[in-house]
Enzyme design. Structure first.
Site, PDB file in Angstrom:
ATOM      1  N   ASN A  25       0.833  -1.229  -0.136  1.00  0.00           N
ATOM      2  CA  ASN A  25      -0.009   0.162   0.036  1.00  0.00           C
ATOM      3  C   ASN A  25       0.921   1.219   0.166  1.00  0.00           C
ATOM      4  O   ASN A  25       0.415   2.363  -0.541  1.00  0.00           O
ATOM      5  CB  ASN A  25      -0.769  -0.116   1.198  1.00  0.00           C
ATOM      6  N   ASP A  75      -0.985   2.325   5.975  1.00  0.00           N
ATOM      7  CA  ASP A  75      -1.723   2.203   4.594  1.00  0.00           C
ATOM      8  C   ASP A  75      -0.641   2.928   3.536  1.00  0.00           C
ATOM      9  O   ASP A  75       0.435   2.811   3.572  1.00  0.00           O
ATOM     10  CB  ASP A  75      -3.279   2.534   4.579  1.00  0.00           C
TER      11      ASP A  75
END
Length: 97
Positions: A25, A75
């Site tokens: 990510n 993330d």
């Protein structure tokens, strides 16, 4: 652990760096392009590599920040104009600098 991290070069050649990846990510580089930052979200770790801008080679993988599973999932990320790394946390309602 079914994925891998690759580099695709402008001549369309491909280099595999490593496997056993879950969800890539976060990808970013330091302002001087000497460090590559990487997040595989399910590892709960923000990692750094030495990076060679000329060859695209990465090595010397190290964890620079590890989250506990109770905290949140790392993330996406970005580098600001001061060279500081910002990491967004999925399902955690926060951003880490």
């Amino acid at each position: 652990h079914q994925g891998s991290l690759y580099t695709l070069f402008s001549d369309l050649s491909v280099v595999k760096h490593f496997d056993q990846v879950d969800i890539s990510n976060g990808l970013d580089w330091s302002l001087d392009h000497k460090t590559f930052f990487y997040i595989d979200s399910l590892s709960y770790s923000v990692d750094a590599f030495d990076y060679d801008l000329q060859t695209g080679k990465i090595d010397n993988r190290r964890s620079i920040y590890r989250l506990e599973k109770e905290e949140s999932i790392p993330d996406g990320m970005c580098i600001d104009t001061e060279g500081k790394l910002w990491v967004a946390c999925y399902d955690g309602g926060r951003v880490i600098r």
